[in-house]
Design an enzyme around this catalytic site. Sequence first.
Site, PDB file in Angstrom:
ATOM      1  CE1 TYR A  56      -3.250  -2.807   0.312  1.00  0.00           C
ATOM      2  CE2 TYR A  56      -3.625  -2.218   2.603  1.00  0.00           C
ATOM      3  CZ  TYR A  56      -3.924  -2.990   1.510  1.00  0.00           C
ATOM      4  OH  TYR A  56      -4.894  -3.958   1.613  1.00  0.00           O
ATOM      5  CG  LEU A 206     -19.327   0.598   3.506  1.00  0.00           C
ATOM      6  CD1 LEU A 206     -18.965   1.983   4.020  1.00  0.00           C
ATOM      7  CD2 LEU A 206     -20.822   0.339   3.670  1.00  0.00           C
TER       8      LEU A 206
END
Length: 331
Positions: A56, A206
């Site tokens: 990341y 989500l």
Amino acid sequence: MQLRPLGETGPRVSALGLGCMGMSGMYGPADRGESIATVHAALDAGVTLLDTGDFYGMGHNEMLIAEALKSVPRDRFQVSVKFGAQRDPAGKWVGYDARPAAVRTALAYSLQRLRLDYIDVYRPARLDPAVPVEETIGAIADMVKAGYVRHIGLSEVGPATIRRAAAVHPICDLQIEYSLISRGIEQAILPAVRALGIAITAYGVLSRGLISGHWTKGSAGAGDFRARSPRFQGENLDRNLGLVDALRAVAEARGVTVAQLAIAWVSAQGADIIPIIGARRRDRLAEALGACEVKLTAGDLAAIERAVPKGAAAGERYAPAQMASLDSERG
């Protein structure tokens, strides 16, 4: 904040975890100060589980977490780290490396960047097709014996791989996408991990903001990988936002937000499932934490199912090349 066991062999962790990927550029530019403040707010609210990956931001995320944690007592948090995804200087993805030597090297660099003596949960980001999973897990098990890792996890692998890995060393959790519109794990993966006493840490609850109630056309800015994601494009996006509208009607009737309803649904699927919330701002974190107070009734669950039936999403969760690399999608 309630605690849940991370599988039969893992630690007790907060019922919601904080996913830190978005703080390092995957969704476009992020504010460093706000990211650190969000980590602090999560810890203050009782969140203990922080999820990251050494790829990341190519190390940026681990160093950011280290800065946020520098004055926090070690017993107040657990850090989960994924490794193995390879990137070139331009940031492009160039495969996976889960050879035993690569395991030890990646771990050494993560410990240095995180400024930690050990990592709570260490996991290969994906199955390396060139390396038997037994070799990868065996190498991590050696690091457990040496004290550099406390627990071993997996990510995006299918039942056969899970069983092979668990035969080498206890596995505490499987990190995998799970949401109202990504329910593929229910058929075979979820029964497999439950039979082995392995928890689910669910990312994408989500669907990367798609079912948060905040996403609109044109929301993806420069550097946001969602601009290339099948579910965020063209007619697929129109159909998926229609599902969100249906979910919003259920949420409003219940007096909660769309995001809170979607997170609560994942939490309600079992005490062995820990949603990972990808908030990178304090306001989004506060909204997500509100889901902890939402207790869904049988009627609520039925209404959610009618609004977003299983299999209703348009488009795959990744582009074709990435889908082809997922062991979890091979049945």
